[in-house]
Design a protein around this motif. Structure first.
Motif, PDB file in Angstrom:
ATOM      1  N   ALA A 200       2.689  -6.040  10.392  1.00 29.12           N
ATOM      2  CA  ALA A 200       2.270  -4.687  10.023  1.00 29.12           C
ATOM      3  C   ALA A 200       3.264  -3.659  10.558  1.00 29.12           C
ATOM      4  O   ALA A 200       3.621  -2.703   9.865  1.00 29.12           O
ATOM      5  CB  ALA A 200       0.869  -4.410  10.558  1.00 29.12           C
ATOM      6  N   HIS A 201       3.716  -3.870  11.783  1.00 28.80           N
ATOM      7  CA  HIS A 201       4.674  -2.928  12.373  1.00 28.80           C
ATOM      8  C   HIS A 201       6.003  -2.960  11.630  1.00 28.80           C
ATOM      9  O   HIS A 201       6.611  -1.905  11.400  1.00 28.80           O
ATOM     10  CB  HIS A 201       4.874  -3.255  13.855  1.00 28.80           C
ATOM     11  CG  HIS A 201       5.747  -2.278  14.560  1.00 28.80           C
ATOM     12  ND1 HIS A 201       5.340  -0.987  14.820  1.00 28.80           N
ATOM     13  CD2 HIS A 201       7.013  -2.386  15.022  1.00 28.80           C
ATOM     14  CE1 HIS A 201       6.321  -0.343  15.432  1.00 28.80           C
ATOM     15  NE2 HIS A 201       7.346  -1.178  15.557  1.00 28.80           N
ATOM     16  N   MET A 202       6.446  -4.144  11.251  1.00 28.04           N
ATOM     17  CA  MET A 202       7.700  -4.246  10.487  1.00 28.04           C
ATOM     18  C   MET A 202       7.558  -3.564   9.127  1.00 28.04           C
ATOM     19  O   MET A 202       8.513  -2.962   8.632  1.00 28.04           O
ATOM     20  CB  MET A 202       8.095  -5.716  10.303  1.00 28.04           C
ATOM     21  CG  MET A 202       8.494  -6.414  11.581  1.00 28.04           C
ATOM     22  SD  MET A 202      10.044  -5.839  12.248  1.00 28.04           S
ATOM     23  CE  MET A 202      11.165  -6.478  11.045  1.00 28.04           C
ATOM     24  N   GLY A 203       6.378  -3.644   8.514  1.00 31.38           N
ATOM     25  CA  GLY A 203       6.145  -2.945   7.256  1.00 31.38           C
ATOM     26  C   GLY A 203       6.260  -1.439   7.427  1.00 31.38           C
ATOM     27  O   GLY A 203       6.887  -0.751   6.614  1.00 31.38           O
TER      28      GLY A 203
ATOM     29  N   VAL B  79       0.378   6.827   4.580  1.00 28.60           N
ATOM     30  CA  VAL B  79      -0.394   5.658   4.164  1.00 28.60           C
ATOM     31  C   VAL B  79       0.028   4.418   4.959  1.00 28.60           C
ATOM     32  O   VAL B  79      -0.821   3.639   5.394  1.00 28.60           O
ATOM     33  CB  VAL B  79      -0.266   5.426   2.643  1.00 28.60           C
ATOM     34  CG1 VAL B  79      -0.796   4.067   2.238  1.00 28.60           C
ATOM     35  CG2 VAL B  79      -0.989   6.530   1.894  1.00 28.60           C
ATOM     36  N   ALA B  80       1.321   4.244   5.182  1.00 25.42           N
ATOM     37  CA  ALA B  80       1.795   3.080   5.947  1.00 25.42           C
ATOM     38  C   ALA B  80       1.210   3.099   7.356  1.00 25.42           C
ATOM     39  O   ALA B  80       0.745   2.065   7.856  1.00 25.42           O
ATOM     40  CB  ALA B  80       3.320   3.056   5.996  1.00 25.42           C
TER      41      ALA B  80
ATOM     42  N   GLY C 146       0.816  -1.215   0.000  1.00 22.82           N
ATOM     43  CA  GLY C 146       0.000   0.000   0.000  1.00 22.82           C
ATOM     44  C   GLY C 146       0.847   1.262   0.000  1.00 22.82           C
ATOM     45  O   GLY C 146       0.562   2.226  -0.719  1.00 22.82           O
ATOM     46  N   ALA C 147       1.917   1.261   0.794  1.00 19.95           N
ATOM     47  CA  ALA C 147       2.788   2.434   0.852  1.00 19.95           C
ATOM     48  C   ALA C 147       3.528   2.633  -0.468  1.00 19.95           C
ATOM     49  O   ALA C 147       3.654   3.771  -0.959  1.00 19.95           O
ATOM     50  CB  ALA C 147       3.778   2.284   2.001  1.00 19.95           C
TER      51      ALA C 147
ATOM     52  N   LEU D 177       9.908  -0.534   7.946  1.00 20.79           N
ATOM     53  CA  LEU D 177      10.658  -0.574   6.695  1.00 20.79           C
ATOM     54  C   LEU D 177      10.398   0.679   5.861  1.00 20.79           C
ATOM     55  O   LEU D 177      11.328   1.264   5.302  1.00 20.79           O
ATOM     56  CB  LEU D 177      10.315  -1.827   5.880  1.00 20.79           C
ATOM     57  CG  LEU D 177      11.042  -1.978   4.548  1.00 20.79           C
ATOM     58  CD1 LEU D 177      12.555  -2.019   4.747  1.00 20.79           C
ATOM     59  CD2 LEU D 177      10.564  -3.214   3.829  1.00 20.79           C
ATOM     60  N   VAL D 178       9.154   1.117   5.795  1.00 24.55           N
ATOM     61  CA  VAL D 178       8.824   2.348   5.055  1.00 24.55           C
ATOM     62  C   VAL D 178       9.516   3.544   5.709  1.00 24.55           C
ATOM     63  O   VAL D 178      10.045   4.411   5.013  1.00 24.55           O
ATOM     64  CB  VAL D 178       7.294   2.547   4.957  1.00 24.55           C
ATOM     65  CG1 VAL D 178       6.959   3.906   4.385  1.00 24.55           C
ATOM     66  CG2 VAL D 178       6.678   1.446   4.117  1.00 24.55           C
ATOM     67  N   GLN D 179       9.518   3.601   7.034  1.00 27.77           N
ATOM     68  CA  GLN D 179      10.217   4.694   7.719  1.00 27.77           C
ATOM     69  C   GLN D 179      11.710   4.637   7.461  1.00 27.77           C
ATOM     70  O   GLN D 179      12.357   5.671   7.266  1.00 27.77           O
ATOM     71  CB  GLN D 179       9.941   4.647   9.217  1.00 27.77           C
ATOM     72  CG  GLN D 179       8.554   5.076   9.590  1.00 27.77           C
ATOM     73  CD  GLN D 179       8.277   4.961  11.066  1.00 27.77           C
ATOM     74  OE1 GLN D 179       9.004   4.296  11.805  1.00 27.77           O
ATOM     75  NE2 GLN D 179       7.206   5.591  11.509  1.00 27.77           N
TER      76      GLN D 179
END
Length: 108
Positions: free
Chosen positions: A93-96, A44-45, A22-23, A99-101
């Motif tokens: 979800a938190h790891m996603g 979005v993340a 999604g991100a 990773l985006v951050q």
């Protein structure tokens, strides 16, 4: 035990994929709309985190009902398994989001 690990791993990766996909797609969309993608991807993340958790555990209230019904009957093992699936989905979800951050902070 193998079934639990398999379902837990799927919960993790589904939630991870929902957030990351999604991100990344939001970042692509912001490029098409000539909007800076970095901040949009972070927003979005963060917003998808709870929805990734819901998608990974089945998308309904059924896991909560399983926990309730089994605890009231005195069977803790199925309830603990459902809580485990939810925890693995949350971790994915938190790891996603992390990773985006990380990509946001280290991606030039």
């Amino acid at each position: 035990m193998d079934e639990f690990i398999t379902k837990a791993a799927f919960s993790f990766f589904i939630a991870f994929g929902v957030v990351l996909g999604g991100a990344l797609l939001a970042g692509m969309g912001s490029l098409f709309l000539l909007v800076p993608p970095k901040e949009k991807m972070l927003l979005v993340a963060g917003n998808l985190k709870i929805w990734a958790l819901v998608a990974a555990v089945g998308g309904t209230i059924d896991p909560i009902r399983v926990i309730e019904s089994h605890v009231l009957e005195g069977y803790l093992s199925p309830a603990i398994q459902q809580i485990g699936y939810i925890m693995f989905a949350f971790l994915g979800a938190h790891m996603g989001v992390e990773l985006v951050q990380w990509l946001h902070n280290n991606g030039g």
